[in-house]
Motif scaffolding. Structure first.
Motif, PDB file in Angstrom:
ATOM      1  N   TRP A 631       0.835  -1.215   0.000  1.00 29.88           N
ATOM      2  CA  TRP A 631       0.000   0.000   0.000  1.00 29.88           C
ATOM      3  C   TRP A 631       0.862   1.254   0.000  1.00 29.88           C
ATOM      4  O   TRP A 631       2.047   1.200   0.307  1.00 29.88           O
ATOM      5  CB  TRP A 631      -0.856   0.087   1.258  1.00 29.88           C
ATOM      6  N   VAL A 632       0.218   2.378  -0.269  1.00 24.88           N
ATOM      7  CA  VAL A 632       0.851   3.674  -0.024  1.00 24.88           C
ATOM      8  C   VAL A 632       0.046   4.397   1.040  1.00 24.88           C
ATOM      9  O   VAL A 632      -1.166   4.590   0.896  1.00 24.88           O
ATOM     10  CB  VAL A 632       0.917   4.521  -1.320  1.00 24.88           C
ATOM     11  N   LEU A 633       0.719   4.750   2.125  1.00 27.45           N
ATOM     12  CA  LEU A 633       0.101   5.563   3.169  1.00 27.45           C
ATOM     13  C   LEU A 633       0.582   6.993   2.973  1.00 27.45           C
ATOM     14  O   LEU A 633       1.539   7.235   2.245  1.00 27.45           O
ATOM     15  CB  LEU A 633       0.535   5.082   4.555  1.00 27.45           C
ATOM     16  N   ARG A 634      -0.070   7.925   3.641  1.00 35.03           N
ATOM     17  CA  ARG A 634       0.395   9.301   3.536  1.00 35.03           C
ATOM     18  C   ARG A 634       0.571   9.852   4.939  1.00 35.03           C
ATOM     19  O   ARG A 634      -0.379   9.883   5.710  1.00 35.03           O
ATOM     20  CB  ARG A 634      -0.621  10.137   2.756  1.00 35.03           C
ATOM     21  N   GLU A 635       1.768  10.250   5.248  1.00 31.16           N
ATOM     22  CA  GLU A 635       2.126  10.732   6.584  1.00 31.16           C
ATOM     23  C   GLU A 635       1.587   9.773   7.652  1.00 31.16           C
ATOM     24  O   GLU A 635       0.999  10.174   8.639  1.00 31.16           O
ATOM     25  CB  GLU A 635       1.579  12.152   6.833  1.00 31.16           C
ATOM     26  N   ASP A 659      10.596  13.655 -11.198  1.00 32.98           N
ATOM     27  CA  ASP A 659      11.702  12.809 -10.750  1.00 32.98           C
ATOM     28  C   ASP A 659      11.803  12.712  -9.224  1.00 32.98           C
ATOM     29  O   ASP A 659      11.977  11.610  -8.698  1.00 32.98           O
ATOM     30  CB  ASP A 659      13.029  13.271 -11.365  1.00 32.98           C
ATOM     31  N   PRO A 660      11.661  13.810  -8.491  1.00 36.09           N
ATOM     32  CA  PRO A 660      11.676  13.664  -7.028  1.00 36.09           C
ATOM     33  C   PRO A 660      10.535  12.768  -6.534  1.00 36.09           C
ATOM     34  O   PRO A 660      10.717  11.984  -5.598  1.00 36.09           O
ATOM     35  CB  PRO A 660      11.501  15.100  -6.537  1.00 36.09           C
ATOM     36  N   LEU A 661       9.362  12.866  -7.184  1.00 38.68           N
ATOM     37  CA  LEU A 661       8.247  12.008  -6.781  1.00 38.68           C
ATOM     38  C   LEU A 661       8.570  10.545  -7.076  1.00 38.68           C
ATOM     39  O   LEU A 661       8.342   9.661  -6.249  1.00 38.68           O
ATOM     40  CB  LEU A 661       6.980  12.439  -7.524  1.00 38.68           C
ATOM     41  N   ARG A 662       9.113  10.286  -8.235  1.00 40.07           N
ATOM     42  CA  ARG A 662       9.505   8.918  -8.598  1.00 40.07           C
ATOM     43  C   ARG A 662      10.551   8.392  -7.628  1.00 40.07           C
ATOM     44  O   ARG A 662      10.456   7.265  -7.129  1.00 40.07           O
ATOM     45  CB  ARG A 662      10.065   8.883 -10.028  1.00 40.07           C
ATOM     46  N   GLU A 681      10.284  13.799   3.157  1.00 41.26           N
ATOM     47  CA  GLU A 681      11.177  12.892   2.442  1.00 41.26           C
ATOM     48  C   GLU A 681      11.213  13.236   0.948  1.00 41.26           C
ATOM     49  O   GLU A 681      12.271  13.209   0.317  1.00 41.26           O
ATOM     50  CB  GLU A 681      10.703  11.454   2.641  1.00 41.26           C
ATOM     51  N   ALA A 682      10.051  13.585   0.400  1.00 39.89           N
ATOM     52  CA  ALA A 682      10.004  13.964  -1.017  1.00 39.89           C
ATOM     53  C   ALA A 682      10.851  15.216  -1.239  1.00 39.89           C
ATOM     54  O   ALA A 682      11.569  15.327  -2.241  1.00 39.89           O
ATOM     55  CB  ALA A 682       8.566  14.193  -1.447  1.00 39.89           C
ATOM     56  N   ALA A 686      14.214  15.675  -3.557  1.00 43.07           N
ATOM     57  CA  ALA A 686      14.348  16.725  -4.563  1.00 43.07           C
ATOM     58  C   ALA A 686      15.693  17.430  -4.396  1.00 43.07           C
ATOM     59  O   ALA A 686      16.403  17.702  -5.378  1.00 43.07           O
ATOM     60  CB  ALA A 686      13.193  17.718  -4.446  1.00 43.07           C
ATOM     61  N   GLN A 687      16.067  17.708  -3.155  1.00 46.92           N
ATOM     62  CA  GLN A 687      17.376  18.342  -2.888  1.00 46.92           C
ATOM     63  C   GLN A 687      18.514  17.450  -3.387  1.00 46.92           C
ATOM     64  O   GLN A 687      19.479  17.927  -3.984  1.00 46.92           O
ATOM     65  CB  GLN A 687      17.580  18.554  -1.370  1.00 46.92           C
ATOM     66  N   GLN A 688      18.368  16.160  -3.128  1.00 50.07           N
ATOM     67  CA  GLN A 688      19.410  15.220  -3.521  1.00 50.07           C
ATOM     68  C   GLN A 688      19.582  15.207  -5.044  1.00 50.07           C
ATOM     69  O   GLN A 688      20.694  15.269  -5.555  1.00 50.07           O
ATOM     70  CB  GLN A 688      19.062  13.813  -3.003  1.00 50.07           C
TER      71      GLN A 688
END
Ligand SMILES: [Zn+2]
Length: 945
Positions: A631-635, A659-662, A681-682, A686-688
């Motif tokens: 599953w995907v949970l959110r926070e 790309d950051p979302l992927r 984390e997203a 993105a920073q990375q």
């Protein structure tokens, strides 16, 4: 939209446009070249797709892209599932002005007011979200072949599904008849997992009813899952406050809860005669039809009128609840029936006392019940003397005959067998019956109505209960790849319990059943082999083949190789070359290499996919792999419309950039784990990615041509190793592991390299190009940009997997230098006052190789000086596995040369200057007597004070 996400969105749009123009995701068959064909479950366009869909599609896209780098012609298509109730119920709710649904659609999916008005039309609704979902997939950067896109109401698709159903029918796998199904009383229609709220699969179970009858002939049908305990009944329970009815049930006068009467009315003739409160029946005496004993009806508020019939039998010797409830009333009467190893005569009493259960409301009773029931079911055996309890009311010879039957099939038998026997006997003798129920209730239809079980008389079923069909399905499950591998057990269990399944409805969009008017094939039945349809639809359109030409002969030829192209051409009017071209596509792409979906589809869609493939296609066309993600949970929370925390995919792309979302959906959890999507984390990812972009720019702009140093060789080797690990991870569908390697570990290696060198070498450019290809499956737009900046030709997406080679000597040099740094730091005298480190190097690397064997004597024989041999053997033993294997694989290694090239790095890391000497150099000063302490791989170190 942040500046960072704007950067990534603009970057992505540029590359998406170029991909589209070059049609790089629209592959043609390429005979002789291996292929990779992957699909993910197509969505119902009844709402916007969200990041949960995004995760499944991403995994498929990553695998498709990775396999392209491995030299395979890679195909990842997509369609849209218009069929059935998922679309219809939403449209109906909107048409009826359902405020909740309308609000949800406007707020969560951002549907404008103008549009929502038109969505009462199911087709309009489906078209709207179809286009919206497609745009979201494109923006997310999925490499989908849109030339093969279709919907399940396209006429070509309908012809294909009709062919499938005719095949199933001819193979005897479609039956008409009487069968229990989940049912929406409001819609008067069967409902399966995709028709219910939260896609909950209704679990249809079966109660055994046992008719306890009073002196007036009024029956109290006790509902039980353990009919083998009937000979041990001491009383019945009825809820005094609940609503009951006296009703006629299939010609018998019975007392059941009002709720049960409603549920039973979908399974047989029920006529309510009058209503009553449960307390009216308390104190009544009824006869146990198995033993003939008269028992009393007691009151019990724990009896739930919505479960079974609202009439419950009490077996205190083997049911902890019954024992505890009777004990509360000061009654202790038990009839032992079952022997279980490890327990005495009365397991229920024993466990209740062991767990210290206080009363009938003690929550520990749940646990106690579980323990007793499972022990008795797994290991219990009916006592020999139970047969003597049976038929006490019968005259001879009936009594003896009945006891003889029970001696044979019941007494002394394992509980499982005894249960099956008595359940059948009760029904056949008319002393009992069967009641179906939703065991995981409440399950709600999408319209909000609680579903019940209906016994359908004239329904079309796919007979997944067919034993030979089950056998073939099991065979495929055994031989196909599964991620995670333990999903196999889940699939095998599903194959076991699957039985007949209603396959047609009377309403909704979809394909008409070919042989019977008024039926539409439902959504979990028209979606089982459609992966094959992707392979042919493009050519069908290109050749202008008309739907009416897609006859049984056409599909038999294309999919099953029956008949000749000339024959089929004569019958259908489709030119032979067109037929051959369509068939070639199918033969090239099939079998399917990988099927991807969320794990919630294991007990339905994915199992049907297996069943239908083995029924329709020859063995060489059976699918090869299933990937089921978590599953995907959110926070930390489950996403749900009612909580308003569903994150639509297009919105997520806007918030973070594709790309950051992927990267986040790839890296936050391994494929089969549940993934908790977190904003922080997203943003970090993105920073990375931005840091990677900057780093690669710097390499491209400053790299110089020079003879490779140890550092340059180390970078290439380190990256080669990381990419090799990533390749293995991609191959095993360890997407998170691959993402950690390519986005974080590789970046760290480059960072370290740049901190060690003045300027990067051209070798670093080669390493970075390889890196771009390896990250392409996960961050494809960024990868293309890097590839271009580094001077790569064509698309990164089409580049072969990099062939960087690791040089073990270069890796050993870096490990060696890092070990030295650690050794220096460990010296107590090393500190802020230290100005200089003097290092004596023993260059006899061959001695280290001799000591690797671990044998001191052998090392001495091979030339290692005796006074050093023991220390050296101990040193080699203490090194990690990686360094040991590097030592083994490197022929010659010059420590002094390695240290010289890493000298700036060592000095920078330690913050002091370093003086290097060969320990065997007679002219070198012997400071602190450290010269002779130097071992190969462990220099002597002196700190001047
Ligand atoms: Zn309904």
């Amino acid at each position: 939209m942040s500046e960072l996400s704007r950067f990534f969105i603009e970057l992505a749009e540029r590359w998406q446009r170029r991909w589209r123009e070059a049609k790089i995701f629209e592959p043609e068959p390429s005979p002789g070249v291996p292929k990779f064909f992957i699909t993910a479950a197509y969505p119902y366009p009844n709402g916007a797709i969200h990041i949960g869909h995004g995760r499944t599609y991403l995994i498929a896209d990553v695998l498709a892209r990775f396999n392209r780098h491995m030299g395979r012609v890679s195909l990842f298509p997509m369609g849209f599932h218009y069929t059935g109730t998922p679309i219809l119920t939403i449209a109906e709710a909107i048409a009826a002005g359902d405020k909740t649904v309308i609000e949800e659609y406007m707020e969560i999916y951002g549907v404008p007011g103008e549009e929502i008005k038109k969505m009462g039309n199911p087709l309009y609704l489906a078209r709207y979200f179809h286009q919206q979902s497609k745009r979201a997939m494109e923006k997310f950067g999925l490499g989908i072949d849109w030339a093969r896109e279709f919907t399940t109401i396209d006429p070509e698709y309908q012809r294909f599904i009709q062919w499938q159903f005719e095949k199933l029918r001819k193979r005897g796998l479609i039956v008409k008849g009487r069968h229990p199904v989940g049912w929406c009383p409001r819609h008067s229609m069967p409902v399966g997992a995709h028709d219910t709220k939260d896609d909950k699969e209704p679990d249809i179970g079966q109660w055994t009813l046992i008719y306890f009858t009073d002196e007036e002939g009024l029956a109290f049908p006790a509902a039980t899952l353990r009919p083998e305990t009937a000979p041990g009944v001491t009383n019945l329970w009825i809820n005094p406050d609940a609503d009951y009815v006296v009703a006629e049930l299939d010609g018998r006068r019975v007392v059941v809860s009002r709720d049960a009467a409603f549920r039973l009315s979908f399974q047989g003739e029920v006529k309510a005669l009058r209503e009553a409160k449960g307390r009216e029946f308390v104190g009544r005496r009824v006869q146990n039809p198995v033993t003939g004993e008269w028992v009393e009806i007691y009151e019990a508020r724990f009896v739930d009128p919505q479960v079974g019939t609202g009439v419950v039998m009490s077996v205190p010797a083997h049911a902890p609840y019954d024992y505890a409830a009777l004990r509360d009333m000061g009654i202790e009467r038990m009839i032992p029936l079952i022997r279980v190893e490890g327990y005495g005569e009365y397991p229920a009493k024993e466990v209740v006392e062991k767990m210290g259960v206080k009363s009938q409301t003690d929550p520990a009773l749940e646990e106690a019940t579980k323990e007793v029931y499972s022990a008795e079911y797994a290991r219990g055996v009916m006592r020999e003397d139970v047969a003597e309890r049976v038929g006490q009311h019968l005259p001879e010879p009936a009594r003896s005959m009945l006891r003889a039957v029970f001696k044979m099939f019941f007494a002394g038998r394992p509980v499982k067998e005894a249960r099956d026997f008595i359940a059948r006997w009760l029904v056949e003798s008319g002393l009992g019956g069967v009641m179906y129920d939703i065991m995981n209730k409440p399950v709600y239809c999408r319209c909000g109505t609680e579903i019940v079980v209906k016994v359908l008389e004239d329904q079309w079923f796919i007979n997944y209960g067919d034993p030979r069909w089950k056998e073939a399905a099991r065979k495929l499950i055994e031989e196909m790849g599964m991620v995670p591998s333990d999903a196999k057990t889940h699939f095998l269990a599903t194959v076991d319990w699957l039985d007949k399944r209603a396959c047609a409805r009377t309403r909704g969009l979809g394909t008409p059943l070919p042989w019977s008017q008024g039926w539409v094939i439902e959504s979990l039945s028209d979606s089982t082999i459609y992966m094959a349809f992707y392979t042919v639809i493009k050519k069908i359109r290109q050749f202008g083949i008309k739907p009416e030409q897609l006859t049984e002969e056409f599909w038999d030829y294309v999919f099953l190789g029956q008949g000749s192209a000339e024959d089929v051409a004569r019958r259908t009017g489709v030119p032979p070359e067109a037929l051959k071209a369509v068939k070639e596509e199918f033969d090239y792409w099939y079998p399917l290499d990988s099927r991807n979906s969320g794990k919630d589809l294991i007990p339905n869609h994915l199992t049907f996919f297996i069943f239908n493939h083995v029924a329709i296609f020859p063995r060489e066309k059976w699918p090869r792999q299933i990937v089921a993600n978590g599953w995907v949970l959110r926070e930390g929370d489950k996403m749900s419309k009612s909580k308003r925390n569903v994150l639509p995919l297009d919105k997520a792309v806007e918030m973070y950039g594709p790309d950051p979302l992927r990267a986040t959906l790839a890296i936050a959890a391994e494929v089969e784990q549940d993934l908790d999507f977190r904003d922080a984390e997203a943003r970090r990812n993105a920073q990375q990615l931005m840091a990677i972009y900057t780093l690669v720019q710097r390499i491209a702009q400053t790299a110089e041509e020079r003879a490779p140093s140890w550092l340059d060789l180390w970078l290439v080797s380190e990256i080669a190793q990381i990419l090799e690990r990533a390749k293995n991870a991609y191959q095993r569908v360890r997407v998170r592991q691959a993402a950690v390697d390519v986005l974080y570990n590789a970046k760290s290696a480059f960072d370290q390299y740049l901190s060690m060198v003045e300027k990067p070498s051209k070798l670093a450019v080669e390493a970075a190009k390889a890196w771009a290809v390896a990250m392409e499956p996960i961050a494809p737009h960024l990868a293309e940009e890097l590839w271009a900046v580094l001077g790569g030709r064509g698309f990164a997406a089409s580049a072969p997997w990099p062939a960087l080679k690791a040089d073990p000597a270069a890796l050993l040099a870096k490990r060696y230098v890092d070990m030295l740094i650690e050794d220096v730091k460990k010296i107590p005298a090393f500190g802020p006052g230290t100005k200089k480190v003097v290092v004596y190097v023993n260059r006899r690397f061959s001695w280290a190789k001799e000591a690797l064997g671990g044998d001191v004597r052998a090392a001495i024989q091979a030339g290692v000086p005796p006074q050093m041999a023991k220390r050296l053997v101990d040193l080699l033993r203490s090194l990690g596995e990686e360094v040991r294997s590097l030592v083994a694989s490197v022929e010659n290694f010059d420590e002094l040369e390695a240290l010289r090239s890493f000298q700036p790095y060592v000095e920078k890391t330690l913050g002091v200057s370093v003086e290097l000497y060969d320990a065997e150099d007679a002219s070198a000063p012997d400071l602190g007597g450290k010269k002779k302490t130097a071992l190969p791989l462990k220099p002597g170190i002196y700190l001047p004070s």
